[in-house]
Design an enzyme around this catalytic site. Structure first.
Site, PDB file in Angstrom:
ATOM      1  N   CYS A 160     -20.305 -23.999   1.078  1.00 47.12           N
ATOM      2  CA  CYS A 160     -19.322 -25.023   1.436  1.00 47.12           C
ATOM      3  C   CYS A 160     -19.944 -26.191   2.202  1.00 47.12           C
ATOM      4  O   CYS A 160     -19.350 -27.262   2.300  1.00 47.12           O
ATOM      5  CB  CYS A 160     -18.190 -24.411   2.249  1.00 47.12           C
ATOM      6  SG  CYS A 160     -17.385 -23.052   1.392  1.00 47.12           S
ATOM      7  N   HIS A 167     -14.454 -29.814   6.218  1.00 46.53           N
ATOM      8  CA  HIS A 167     -14.289 -28.805   5.175  1.00 46.53           C
ATOM      9  C   HIS A 167     -12.951 -28.088   5.360  1.00 46.53           C
ATOM     10  O   HIS A 167     -12.622 -27.635   6.457  1.00 46.53           O
ATOM     11  CB  HIS A 167     -15.447 -27.809   5.244  1.00 46.53           C
ATOM     12  CG  HIS A 167     -15.283 -26.667   4.317  1.00 46.53           C
ATOM     13  ND1 HIS A 167     -14.915 -26.833   2.999  1.00 46.53           N
ATOM     14  CD2 HIS A 167     -15.414 -25.327   4.497  1.00 46.53           C
ATOM     15  CE1 HIS A 167     -14.841 -25.655   2.419  1.00 46.53           C
ATOM     16  NE2 HIS A 167     -15.119 -24.724   3.304  1.00 46.53           N
ATOM     17  N   ASN A 210      -9.384 -23.958  -0.520  1.00 44.31           N
ATOM     18  CA  ASN A 210     -10.787 -24.193  -0.176  1.00 44.31           C
ATOM     19  C   ASN A 210     -11.565 -24.437  -1.479  1.00 44.31           C
ATOM     20  O   ASN A 210     -11.708 -23.531  -2.284  1.00 44.31           O
ATOM     21  CB  ASN A 210     -11.322 -22.960   0.566  1.00 44.31           C
ATOM     22  CG  ASN A 210     -12.786 -23.087   0.956  1.00 44.31           C
ATOM     23  OD1 ASN A 210     -13.507 -23.936   0.450  1.00 44.31           O
ATOM     24  ND2 ASN A 210     -13.229 -22.218   1.846  1.00 44.31           N
TER      25      ASN A 210
HETATM   26  N1  COA Z   1      -1.472 -11.137   1.989  1.00 42.72           N
HETATM   27  C1  COA Z   1      -0.811 -10.328   2.846  1.00 42.72           C
HETATM   28  N2  COA Z   1      -1.438  -9.602   3.790  1.00 42.72           N
HETATM   29  C2  COA Z   1      -2.773  -9.694   3.867  1.00 42.72           C
HETATM   30  C3  COA Z   1      -3.525 -10.518   3.008  1.00 42.72           C
HETATM   31  C4  COA Z   1      -2.823 -11.261   2.035  1.00 42.72           C
HETATM   32  N3  COA Z   1      -3.414 -12.088   1.171  1.00 42.72           N
HETATM   33  N4  COA Z   1      -4.829 -10.401   3.326  1.00 42.72           N
HETATM   34  C5  COA Z   1      -4.896  -9.551   4.362  1.00 42.72           C
HETATM   35  N5  COA Z   1      -3.658  -9.106   4.675  1.00 42.72           N
HETATM   36  C6  COA Z   1      -3.297  -8.184   5.746  1.00 42.72           C
HETATM   37  C7  COA Z   1      -4.383  -7.159   5.996  1.00 42.72           C
HETATM   38  O1  COA Z   1      -4.245  -6.031   5.167  1.00 42.72           O
HETATM   39  C8  COA Z   1      -4.147  -6.825   7.451  1.00 42.72           C
HETATM   40  O2  COA Z   1      -3.084  -5.911   7.545  1.00 42.72           O
HETATM   41  P1  COA Z   1      -3.108  -4.743   8.656  1.00 42.72           P
HETATM   42  O3  COA Z   1      -3.122  -5.460   9.981  1.00 42.72           O
HETATM   43  O4  COA Z   1      -1.861  -4.006   8.372  1.00 42.72           O
HETATM   44  O5  COA Z   1      -4.376  -3.988   8.401  1.00 42.72           O
HETATM   45  C9  COA Z   1      -3.663  -8.131   8.057  1.00 42.72           C
HETATM   46  O6  COA Z   1      -3.161  -8.913   6.968  1.00 42.72           O
HETATM   47  C10 COA Z   1      -4.750  -8.866   8.771  1.00 42.72           C
HETATM   48  O7  COA Z   1      -5.921  -8.920   7.916  1.00 42.72           O
HETATM   49  P2  COA Z   1      -7.137  -9.842   8.229  1.00 42.72           P
HETATM   50  O8  COA Z   1      -8.159  -9.708   7.144  1.00 42.72           O
HETATM   51  O9  COA Z   1      -7.567  -9.613   9.641  1.00 42.72           O
HETATM   52  O10 COA Z   1      -6.416 -11.252   8.108  1.00 42.72           O
HETATM   53  P3  COA Z   1      -6.841 -12.616   8.735  1.00 42.72           P
HETATM   54  O11 COA Z   1      -5.832 -13.078   9.694  1.00 42.72           O
HETATM   55  O12 COA Z   1      -8.277 -12.580   9.173  1.00 42.72           O
HETATM   56  O13 COA Z   1      -6.715 -13.562   7.484  1.00 42.72           O
HETATM   57  C11 COA Z   1      -8.201 -14.666   5.969  1.00 42.72           C
HETATM   58  C12 COA Z   1      -7.545 -13.354   6.359  1.00 42.72           C
HETATM   59  C13 COA Z   1      -9.118 -14.425   4.798  1.00 42.72           C
HETATM   60  C14 COA Z   1      -7.096 -15.653   5.596  1.00 42.72           C
HETATM   61  C15 COA Z   1      -8.954 -15.208   7.212  1.00 42.72           C
HETATM   62  O14 COA Z   1      -9.784 -14.175   7.731  1.00 42.72           O
HETATM   63  C16 COA Z   1      -9.798 -16.391   6.931  1.00 42.72           C
HETATM   64  O15 COA Z   1      -9.318 -17.451   6.564  1.00 42.72           O
HETATM   65  N6  COA Z   1     -11.105 -16.271   7.172  1.00 42.72           N
HETATM   66  C17 COA Z   1     -12.028 -17.362   6.969  1.00 42.72           C
HETATM   67  C18 COA Z   1     -12.436 -17.361   5.540  1.00 42.72           C
HETATM   68  C19 COA Z   1     -13.134 -18.625   5.148  1.00 42.72           C
HETATM   69  O16 COA Z   1     -12.904 -19.669   5.691  1.00 42.72           O
HETATM   70  N7  COA Z   1     -14.019 -18.498   4.150  1.00 42.72           N
HETATM   71  C20 COA Z   1     -14.713 -19.575   3.597  1.00 42.72           C
HETATM   72  C21 COA Z   1     -15.764 -20.074   4.481  1.00 42.72           C
HETATM   73  S1  COA Z   1     -16.320 -21.598   3.935  1.00 42.72           S
END
Ligand code: COA
Length: 336
Positions: free
Chosen positions: A121, A263, A293
């Protein structure tokens, strides 16, 4: 033409973008996996993302070509005027030739240096800094920098891949840089970094050997693997440090920068940076709701939208900021 006077100014002479017509909304995702529109909106700020049509032959090459055509037209140039074309992407069509060479052919040809650049990215901001250095040093006069990605091809669209499939979209953006007699134009300060120890947090494995120990499963081959929580933590911290580092190098306060073009990875990461520097909403552009993204394409897409809307123009100071797989992070503060 590849030589000129050293330390010339660098003008942002044109921009362009392309996103496919196809759209996947959060409601479409709700039908495919265990997720909800509310969850995605609240955790990421994304409502929909564009998806390239494989049936219509849409791919990195075609999207990059269209964005590049638009940027060249905006600058009043053709491919024959270019000295160099940099294509930032994680989705080169082939290992050889570079997709950049094929974009040159599509644009009408010429003998510009052409290369693909992979910094995930951060790729377009890396490319922008490299291109600006080539122009300001006098080595090149006109350089086209493209960011183009086809990430929907490498995301798992079932519940086991819901972390990545909600985030990523396809598209391309491009900018033309030209040498200028005004030496005040161009980069005021730039930063580029990597930390290879973090590569396991975000990777696209080609075969079994690419997996970290204990991670291999056959279904994962060819698909993006991401530790969302780890990337999120890295991004929030790095984003703010990077902006501060760049402002310090330029001896500027955040309030003296007219626009932050960042970004688009997650609205919570963008808002954390906005709050940290006390920026008004209209100084940190957000379009993640419409595109998700788009990796290396995200910053140049923002730039083109802002220029076309008249919100980014000559005379302003603008900071580009990105981070991504590698891990990599980069910034570029410009006097336009
Ligand atoms: N829909 C519904 N629930 C979801 C889900 C989805 N798409 N993805 C995860 N969950 C749930 C998980 O199962 C978890 O449930 P639990 O608490 O019962 O176990 C809960 O939501 C939290 O999961 P988590 O993975 O900690 O979520 P998060 O708040 O970290 O959000 C992302 C996930 C991917 C949106 C977030 O981590 C993120 O944006 N990370 C950065 C990624 C990024 O920018 N990547 C590119 C870099 S350039």
């Amino acid at each position: 033409m590849t030589t000129g006077p050293a330390t010339t100014g660098v003008r942002l002479a044109g921009t362009g973008m392309y996103v496919p017509e196809g759209i996947i909304s959060n409601h479409d995702l709700e039908k495919r996996m265990d997720t909800s529109n509310e969850w995605i909106l609240q955790r990421t700020g994304i409502s929909e993302r564009h998806i390239a049509s494989l049936e219509d032959g849409e791919c990195v090459l075609t999207m990059a070509t269209t964005a590049a055509e638009r940027a060249l037209a905006d600058a009043g140039l053709t491919s024959h005027d270019l000295d160099m074309l940099v294509l930032a992407t994680v989705g080169s069509e082939m290992a050889c030739p570079s997709t950049a060479c094929r974009v040159m052919e599509n644009l009408g040809g010429g003998n510009a240096a052409a290369l693909d650049l992979t910094a995930a990215c951060s790729g377009w901001v890396y490319g922008l800094n490299l291109a600006q250095s080539m122009v300001s040093s006098g080595a090149h006069q006109r350089v086209l920098v493209i960011g183009a990605e086809h990430l929907t091809k490498v995301v798992e669209r079932s519940t086991r891949g819901r972390g990545v499939s909600i985030l990523f979209g396809d598209g391309a953006g491009a900018a033309v840089l030209t040498a200028d007699a005004d030496p005040s134009l161009g980069v005021i300060a730039q930063r580029m970094y990597s930390d290879g120890s973090g590569w396991r947090e975000l990777y696209i494995p080609r075969d079994e050997r690419d997996f970290p120990e204990g991670e291999y499963e056959e279904w994962k081959v060819g698909l993006m693997q991401m530790n969302g929580r780890a990337v999120f933590k890295f991004a929030v911290k790095t984003f703010c440090e990077l902006i501060k580092d760049t402002l310090d190098a330029a001896k500027l306060d955040a309030s003296e920068v007219d626009m932050f073009i960042c970004h688009q990875s997650n609205i919570r990461i963008l808002e954390a940076a906005r709050e940290r520097f006390g920026l008004p909403e209209d100084k940190l552009y957000i379009n993640i709701d419409r595109y998700g993204n788009t990796s290396a394409a995200s910053v140049p897409i923002c730039l083109d939208e802002l220029r076309k809307a008249g919100r980014v123009k000559a005379g302003q100071k603008v900071m580009f900021v990105a981070f991504g797989g590698g891990l990599t992070w980069a910034s570029s503060l410009w006097q336009l």
